[in-house]
Every structure is written in structure tokens, then in C-alpha cells.
Design an enzyme around this catalytic site. Structure first.
Site, short mmCIF file in Angstrom:
data_model
loop_
_atom_site.label_atom_id
_atom_site.label_comp_id
_atom_site.label_asym_id
_atom_site.label_seq_id
_atom_site.Cartn_x
_atom_site.Cartn_y
_atom_site.Cartn_z
N SER A 61 0.84 -1.20 0.00
CA SER A 61 0.00 0.00 0.00
C SER A 61 0.87 1.25 0.00
O SER A 61 2.06 1.21 0.37
CB SER A 61 -0.92 0.01 1.23
OG SER A 61 -0.17 0.21 2.41
N HIS A 62 0.29 2.33 -0.40
CA HIS A 62 1.00 3.61 -0.48
C HIS A 62 1.66 3.96 0.86
O HIS A 62 2.84 4.31 0.91
CB HIS A 62 0.05 4.72 -0.92
CG HIS A 62 0.67 6.07 -0.92
ND1 HIS A 62 1.56 6.46 -1.90
CD2 HIS A 62 0.56 7.11 -0.07
CE1 HIS A 62 1.97 7.69 -1.64
NE2 HIS A 62 1.37 8.11 -0.54
N MET A 63 0.91 3.86 1.95
CA MET A 63 1.45 4.25 3.24
C MET A 63 2.52 3.29 3.74
O MET A 63 3.47 3.71 4.39
CB MET A 63 0.33 4.38 4.28
CG MET A 63 -0.49 5.63 4.07
SD MET A 63 0.56 7.10 4.21
CE MET A 63 -0.60 8.38 3.86
#
Length: 104
Positions: A61-63
């Protein structure tokens, strides 16, 4: 199962962010909890936070990628029950090495 990022234990107070939370909220030294941390929350990385906990997300995921880039400790995608317990706690203990996330 949560995805843990980081290599040391951290403990601190919680701040839960929502989509309507203003960018002016004080985050320095806090452990930030976000349900869905999309790229619109990248501003939190400029606030010297201690760690990030998200309800949803995975290793790609991006985070998760941003936390790895910044060397920020995180528990990504902890699920509904653990997120509810953590986000309502005053403090949290996070040890990414042993995959431990405990409200305290």
C-alpha cells in the site's frame, strides 16, 4: 494480519485522523491512527510523527511504502477490532520486530 514496518519499539499517545481533520492538528511525537491512509495524507510525514497505524492496507500500500522510505515505524492494515481498540486508547505500544501492537 497486520503488516509491521520498523526495527525498534515505540510507545506513545494516539491521535486519530479523519478525512475532515485539518492539516493544522498537532502531530509531533504522536502515533497517528488512520482508517484509510491514501496519498492525500502524505502531509503527516512532515509532522515528525512517532508511528502510523492504519485499519486497512497491505505491504504494497502507499502508506506502507512511504513508511519504509522514511524509516517510520508502522502497523499497516491491523483490521477492525484491533484498530478500534488502539484508536480508543490513550497510549499504544508498538514493536514491529515481534509483531506486537498493544493499547495501554
Amino acid at each position: 494480519a497486520p503488516n509491521f514496518i520498523g526495527n525498534r519499539q515505540v510507545q506513545g499517545s494516539i491521535v486519530q485522523l479523519f478525512s475532515h481533520t485539518p492539516c493544522s492538528v498537532e502531530l509531533t511525537g504522536k502515533i497517528v491512527c488512520i482508517e484509510n491512509a491514501d496519498p492525500g495524507f502524505d502531509w503527516i510525514f512532515t509532522r515528525n510523527i512517532t508511528a502510523l497505524i492504519t485499519k486497512f492496507g497491505g505491504t504494497n500500500s502507499h502508506m506502507a511504502i512511504r513508511c519504509a522510505e522514511y524509516g517510520l515505524h508502522a502497523a499497516i492494515g491491523v483490521g477492525e477490532q484491533l484498530f478500534a481498540a488502539v484508536s480508543q486508547a490513550k497510549n499504544v505500544f508498538l514493536d514491529p520486530r515481534t509483531a506486537v501492537l498493544t493499547p495501554c
